[in-house]
Design a protein around this motif. Sequence first.
Motif, PDB file in Angstrom:
ATOM      1  N   GLU A 154      12.275  -6.396   0.161  1.00  0.00           N
ATOM      2  CA  GLU A 154      11.020  -5.422  -0.300  1.00  0.00           C
ATOM      3  C   GLU A 154       9.785  -6.009   0.388  1.00  0.00           C
ATOM      4  OE1 GLU A 154      11.557  -5.441  -4.430  1.00  0.00           O
ATOM      5  OE2 GLU A 154      13.787  -4.617  -4.005  1.00  0.00           O
ATOM      6  N   THR A 155       8.920  -5.068   1.014  1.00  0.00           N
ATOM      7  CA  THR A 155       7.706  -5.265   1.501  1.00  0.00           C
ATOM      8  C   THR A 155       6.802  -4.335   1.034  1.00  0.00           C
ATOM      9  OG1 THR A 155       7.898  -4.256   3.381  1.00  0.00           O
ATOM     10  CG2 THR A 155       8.323  -6.728   3.452  1.00  0.00           C
ATOM     11  N   GLY A 156       6.116  -4.600  -0.300  1.00  0.00           N
ATOM     12  CA  GLY A 156       5.374  -3.385  -0.773  1.00  0.00           C
ATOM     13  C   GLY A 156       6.010  -2.216  -1.295  1.00  0.00           C
ATOM     14  N   THR A 157       7.280  -2.070  -1.704  1.00  0.00           N
ATOM     15  CA  THR A 157       8.066  -0.828  -2.331  1.00  0.00           C
ATOM     16  C   THR A 157       7.384  -0.693  -3.446  1.00  0.00           C
ATOM     17  OG1 THR A 157       9.835  -1.762  -0.772  1.00  0.00           O
ATOM     18  CG2 THR A 157      10.307  -0.034  -2.578  1.00  0.00           C
ATOM     19  N   ALA A 203      12.118  -9.915   7.239  1.00  0.00           N
ATOM     20  CA  ALA A 203      10.825  -9.265   6.951  1.00  0.00           C
ATOM     21  C   ALA A 203      11.319  -7.435   6.476  1.00  0.00           C
ATOM     22  CB  ALA A 203       9.999  -8.998   8.203  1.00  0.00           C
ATOM     23  N   GLY A 204      12.413  -7.364   6.484  1.00  0.00           N
ATOM     24  CA  GLY A 204      12.974  -5.896   6.103  1.00  0.00           C
ATOM     25  C   GLY A 204      12.550  -5.007   7.262  1.00  0.00           C
ATOM     26  N   SER A 205      12.430  -5.459   8.426  1.00  0.00           N
ATOM     27  CA  SER A 205      12.030  -4.370   9.321  1.00  0.00           C
ATOM     28  C   SER A 205      13.155  -3.832  10.163  1.00  0.00           C
ATOM     29  CB  SER A 205      10.977  -5.013  10.462  1.00  0.00           C
ATOM     30  OG  SER A 205      11.534  -6.294  10.973  1.00  0.00           O
ATOM     31  N   THR A 243      10.855 -14.824   9.073  1.00  0.00           N
ATOM     32  CA  THR A 243       9.867 -13.446   9.237  1.00  0.00           C
ATOM     33  C   THR A 243       9.511 -13.224  10.611  1.00  0.00           C
ATOM     34  OG1 THR A 243       8.277 -14.511   8.270  1.00  0.00           O
ATOM     35  CG2 THR A 243       9.399 -13.322   6.720  1.00  0.00           C
TER      36      THR A 243
END
Length: 456
Positions: A174-177, A230-232, A303
């Motif tokens: 999660e990155t800002g979810t 990084a979840g990308s 990341t």
Amino acid sequence: MDSTTTGSSSPAVPPNGVQRQENGADAQVQVRFRTRQKHLAVTDTAILVPARLKRYGLSEIINHLLESDKPIPFNFLVDGRFLQTSLSSYLDSSSLSTENIVELEYVEATLPPTESATYEHDEWISSVRAHARAPIVLTGSYDSLARIWDRSGNCKAVLKGHAGPVKTVAWIPETGTAARAHRFLTGGQDYKLFGWEYKLDVTTGQASTRIEFECVGHTGSVDAVAVHAAGSHIASASSDGSVLMWSADPTDVEESEKPEPRKRRKTDKGDVAGLVGIPLKRAIKRLAGHVGAVSAVSYDQTTDAHAPLYTGGWDHSVRVWDVENGSTTSTMNCEKVVLDMDHSAVSGLLVTGHSDNAVRLWDPRATDNLVTKLSLTSHTSWVSSVRWSPTSAYAFASGSYDSSVKVWDIRSTAPLYTLSGGDVKKEEKVFGVDWCGDLIFSGGEDAKLRTFECRV
């Protein structure tokens, strides 16, 4: 301090470092103890101890020096490896000169893991992943369903989408979810890879799920999936021999054209059909190189946008990929099929499980091509799943078709502990393991999600 220097309080020792009693029945050797755990440090002056001592006897000495009220079990390292014999056996097997002082590093021993909970499923469990931040666990099962559990054993969601066994699951970092919203993936024997969203209403405690997208492109079972740290980006491995790359962005999709209802079917969990109009996601890259099924995939746990990707398959090869260029940068052929792999963010090492019952360690940073750093054998059947401890550079867990889960420390050639992953008499295979915080999870043919507390 010079290795031959001793403190004034130490017993006198002959020049060769070993002292035998007059009757020749015993021997003594100088040792110097050291530790990186400052609160457990003792004098670094060399002392004379019986050469017959093993780990337990050496632990007694350390506890005596610490004046511990409650004995602490220790492990001892010599030349970076755990001492698994007596001091005299170590000296003999290493052909070391008795004129040198033995340098021993001691660390607190890992206490035996304890089974803390068991969650019942209706069918075999193929894959398990615990969430790194939230107290929830995701499982995939052979009944075509995925499930989300809380740590109290409550099933929070049953996920109906696949038309066959769910073979692999993974959380998307999660990155800002938004709070209480988590994204994850499920891959199945039906060639499908779905992206999902799970939300928990903090007011009512009710959970909701939806399919965000369907990845289209595989022509065989989706057996493994990995997500960039990084979840990308997403990488999926399939029995069709391909590794496909996808964007993890839920908006990077195309609407399904002329949606047609799937053929409906009934299960004991209800109606699974009717998935229409799901946004489709196309692969952004295909990595070709393996011959035959690709059964394992793992991202380098950095990341960095250009993090390398690792894959393994039924062609007995472990490959390192430059994803941007779509090319293999290194290939290592090993003896048997690669069934699973995991990269450690702490040590930088890669661990793989194989069909010859072995676990292998690799250092992807090695400049002299990819070579096996260590091969560990203890399992008596295929090693189906491997997972590093998220906090230790040395510890990992492995699950096997021999019904066991083993906890390893790479400084030892033998497992620290062997845990039950199923009924040995029934030959219940373990298909998946995970390690999150101080908990190890396992699942397999006994249809139970097992949880073990393990602190390293």
